[in-house]
Design a protein around this motif. Structure first.
Motif, PDB file in Angstrom:
ATOM      1  N   LEU A  42      -6.664  12.414  -7.024  1.00 29.58           N
ATOM      2  CA  LEU A  42      -7.373  11.330  -6.361  1.00 29.58           C
ATOM      3  C   LEU A  42      -6.333  10.624  -5.507  1.00 29.58           C
ATOM      4  CD1 LEU A  42     -10.131   9.667  -6.287  1.00 29.58           C
ATOM      5  CD2 LEU A  42      -8.902   8.037  -7.709  1.00 29.58           C
ATOM      6  N   VAL A  43      -6.682  10.374  -4.253  1.00 31.71           N
ATOM      7  CA  VAL A  43      -5.777   9.696  -3.336  1.00 31.71           C
ATOM      8  C   VAL A  43      -6.510   8.482  -2.782  1.00 31.71           C
ATOM      9  CG1 VAL A  43      -4.350   9.937  -1.270  1.00 31.71           C
ATOM     10  CG2 VAL A  43      -4.781  11.935  -2.710  1.00 31.71           C
ATOM     11  N   ALA A  44      -5.827   7.340  -2.800  1.00 31.37           N
ATOM     12  CA  ALA A  44      -6.385   6.095  -2.260  1.00 31.37           C
ATOM     13  C   ALA A  44      -5.251   5.325  -1.607  1.00 31.37           C
ATOM     14  CB  ALA A  44      -7.022   5.265  -3.368  1.00 31.37           C
ATOM     15  N   SER A  45      -5.603   4.420  -0.719  1.00 24.62           N
ATOM     16  CA  SER A  45      -4.555   3.640  -0.065  1.00 24.62           C
ATOM     17  C   SER A  45      -4.975   2.194   0.105  1.00 24.62           C
ATOM     18  CB  SER A  45      -4.180   4.258   1.279  1.00 24.62           C
ATOM     19  OG  SER A  45      -5.298   4.423   2.102  1.00 24.62           O
ATOM     20  N   ALA A  46      -3.960   1.375   0.431  1.00 22.46           N
ATOM     21  CA  ALA A  46      -4.156  -0.058   0.649  1.00 22.46           C
ATOM     22  C   ALA A  46      -3.146  -0.531   1.683  1.00 22.46           C
ATOM     23  CB  ALA A  46      -3.978  -0.816  -0.660  1.00 22.46           C
ATOM     24  N   SER A  47      -3.429  -1.686   2.263  1.00 18.90           N
ATOM     25  CA  SER A  47      -2.606  -2.164   3.370  1.00 18.90           C
ATOM     26  C   SER A  47      -1.365  -2.938   2.940  1.00 18.90           C
ATOM     27  CB  SER A  47      -3.452  -3.032   4.306  1.00 18.90           C
ATOM     28  OG  SER A  47      -3.969  -4.130   3.591  1.00 18.90           O
ATOM     29  N   ASN A  48      -1.241  -3.278   1.647  1.00 23.60           N
ATOM     30  CA  ASN A  48      -0.037  -3.992   1.221  1.00 23.60           C
ATOM     31  C   ASN A  48       0.306  -3.651  -0.230  1.00 23.60           C
ATOM     32  OD1 ASN A  48      -1.247  -6.114  -0.615  1.00 23.60           O
ATOM     33  ND2 ASN A  48      -2.338  -6.592   1.280  1.00 23.60           N
ATOM     34  N   ASP A  49       1.545  -3.946  -0.601  1.00 26.33           N
ATOM     35  CA  ASP A  49       2.052  -3.593  -1.920  1.00 26.33           C
ATOM     36  C   ASP A  49       1.265  -4.250  -3.052  1.00 26.33           C
ATOM     37  OD1 ASP A  49       3.938  -2.548  -0.205  1.00 26.33           O
ATOM     38  OD2 ASP A  49       5.614  -3.725  -0.967  1.00 26.33           O
ATOM     39  N   ARG A  50       0.900  -5.507  -2.863  1.00 26.73           N
ATOM     40  CA  ARG A  50       0.159  -6.235  -3.896  1.00 26.73           C
ATOM     41  C   ARG A  50      -1.195  -5.570  -4.155  1.00 26.73           C
ATOM     42  NH1 ARG A  50      -0.334 -12.515  -3.349  1.00 26.73           N
ATOM     43  NH2 ARG A  50       1.704 -12.351  -4.314  1.00 26.73           N
ATOM     44  N   ILE A  55      -4.983  -2.181  -7.342  1.00 23.43           N
ATOM     45  CA  ILE A  55      -5.818  -0.973  -7.465  1.00 23.43           C
ATOM     46  C   ILE A  55      -5.375  -0.165  -8.673  1.00 23.43           C
ATOM     47  CG2 ILE A  55      -6.394   1.240  -6.377  1.00 23.43           C
ATOM     48  CD1 ILE A  55      -6.130  -0.316  -3.638  1.00 23.43           C
ATOM     49  N   VAL A  56      -4.076   0.016  -8.819  1.00 29.09           N
ATOM     50  CA  VAL A  56      -3.532   0.769  -9.951  1.00 29.09           C
ATOM     51  C   VAL A  56      -3.923   0.103 -11.266  1.00 29.09           C
ATOM     52  CG1 VAL A  56      -1.374   1.407 -11.121  1.00 29.09           C
ATOM     53  CG2 VAL A  56      -1.644   1.821  -8.669  1.00 29.09           C
ATOM     54  N   ASP A  57      -3.760  -1.207 -11.347  1.00 28.22           N
ATOM     55  CA  ASP A  57      -4.121  -1.928 -12.579  1.00 28.22           C
ATOM     56  C   ASP A  57      -5.604  -1.762 -12.907  1.00 28.22           C
ATOM     57  OD1 ASP A  57      -1.502  -2.791 -12.821  1.00 28.22           O
ATOM     58  OD2 ASP A  57      -1.903  -4.823 -12.065  1.00 28.22           O
ATOM     59  N   VAL A  94      -1.941   6.264  -5.488  1.00 28.84           N
ATOM     60  CA  VAL A  94      -2.350   5.081  -4.739  1.00 28.84           C
ATOM     61  C   VAL A  94      -1.164   4.738  -3.841  1.00 28.84           C
ATOM     62  CG1 VAL A  94      -3.199   2.716  -4.816  1.00 28.84           C
ATOM     63  CG2 VAL A  94      -3.784   4.308  -6.670  1.00 28.84           C
ATOM     64  N   GLN A  95      -1.412   4.808  -2.542  1.00 29.72           N
ATOM     65  CA  GLN A  95      -0.323   4.675  -1.581  1.00 29.72           C
ATOM     66  C   GLN A  95      -0.536   3.513  -0.623  1.00 29.72           C
ATOM     67  OE1 GLN A  95      -0.999   8.759  -0.120  1.00 29.72           O
ATOM     68  NE2 GLN A  95       1.159   9.112  -0.593  1.00 29.72           N
ATOM     69  N   HIS A  96       0.571   2.929  -0.195  1.00 30.35           N
ATOM     70  CA  HIS A  96       0.561   1.987   0.915  1.00 30.35           C
ATOM     71  C   HIS A  96       0.144   2.790   2.144  1.00 30.35           C
ATOM     72  CE1 HIS A  96       2.076  -0.711   3.993  1.00 30.35           C
ATOM     73  NE2 HIS A  96       2.184  -1.654   3.067  1.00 30.35           N
ATOM     74  N   ASP A  97      -0.566   2.169   3.077  1.00 28.37           N
ATOM     75  CA  ASP A  97      -1.038   2.875   4.274  1.00 28.37           C
ATOM     76  C   ASP A  97       0.069   3.649   4.980  1.00 28.37           C
ATOM     77  OD1 ASP A  97      -3.670   2.019   3.984  1.00 28.37           O
ATOM     78  OD2 ASP A  97      -3.407   0.281   5.297  1.00 28.37           O
ATOM     79  N   GLU A  98       1.259   3.069   5.063  1.00 29.30           N
ATOM     80  CA  GLU A  98       2.366   3.740   5.757  1.00 29.30           C
ATOM     81  C   GLU A  98       2.773   5.030   5.058  1.00 29.30           C
ATOM     82  OE1 GLU A  98       5.405   0.761   6.032  1.00 29.30           O
ATOM     83  OE2 GLU A  98       4.214  -0.463   7.414  1.00 29.30           O
ATOM     84  N   GLU A  99       2.867   5.006   3.733  1.00 24.97           N
ATOM     85  CA  GLU A  99       3.202   6.215   2.987  1.00 24.97           C
ATOM     86  C   GLU A  99       2.077   7.246   3.088  1.00 24.97           C
ATOM     87  OE1 GLU A  99       4.392   3.336   2.202  1.00 24.97           O
ATOM     88  OE2 GLU A  99       6.483   3.779   1.751  1.00 24.97           O
ATOM     89  N   ARG A 100       0.864   6.759   3.057  1.00 25.73           N
ATOM     90  CA  ARG A 100      -0.289   7.663   3.168  1.00 25.73           C
ATOM     91  C   ARG A 100      -0.247   8.407   4.490  1.00 25.73           C
ATOM     92  NH1 ARG A 100      -5.796   7.419   0.885  1.00 25.73           N
ATOM     93  NH2 ARG A 100      -6.731   9.359   1.554  1.00 25.73           N
ATOM     94  N   SER A 101       0.033   7.696   5.547  1.00 27.28           N
ATOM     95  CA  SER A 101       0.106   8.305   6.867  1.00 27.28           C
ATOM     96  C   SER A 101       1.297   9.258   6.968  1.00 27.28           C
ATOM     97  CB  SER A 101       0.221   7.201   7.924  1.00 27.28           C
ATOM     98  OG  SER A 101       0.336   7.764   9.201  1.00 27.28           O
TER      99      SER A 101
END
Length: 135
Positions: A42-50, A55-57, A94-101
């Protein structure tokens, strides 16, 4: 052999928890034919570290409460850039948008079947992904 029923249940619950925390571009892949160590990603992303950490929690809590499942390995949580949760049957990224890209796991696993996931519920991010095909 395709992903097990339990793997699909875990993925679905994890995707719902991710959507609840406004995860973006949530996708699942059946990697059972390519990897012996797990059935699905499963791969998901978000725009910031927090948000990555939130999401992980949420995923960990949902899987613990609903399935009595705990990850056997958890990596990257402190940094919040790319967190990996290994539940044996499924591995959740679960990745930050930059890592996902940059790492583009979708491209790496594009030959694997996409596992359909539920659409985000009301209140989830407008751009939260579904199980649409990878380009």
């Amino acid at each position: 052999m395709p992903a097990t029923e339990r793997a699909i249940e875990l993925l679905t619950a994890a995707a719902e928890a991710a959507h609840d925390k406004k995860a973006e571009n949530v996708l699942a892949f059946d990697v059972s034919e390519q990897l012996a160590i797990t059935d699905a990603f499963l791969v998901a992303s978000a725009s910031n570290d927090r948000q990555v950490r939130a999401i992980v929690d949420a995923i960990e809590e949902k899987l613990r409460v609903d399935f009595d499942a705990k990850p056997v390995r958890r990596e990257g949580a402190r940094e919040g850039r790319w967190v990996l949760l290994d539940y044996l049957e499924v591995v959740i990224h679960v990745q930050h948008d930059e890592e996902r890209s940059f790492y583009s796991l979708e491209r790496l696993w594009r030959d694997c079947p996409v596992i359909p996931l539920p659409s985000p519920g009301p209140g989830a991010a407008d751009n939260a992904g579904t199980s649409s095909a990878v380009e």
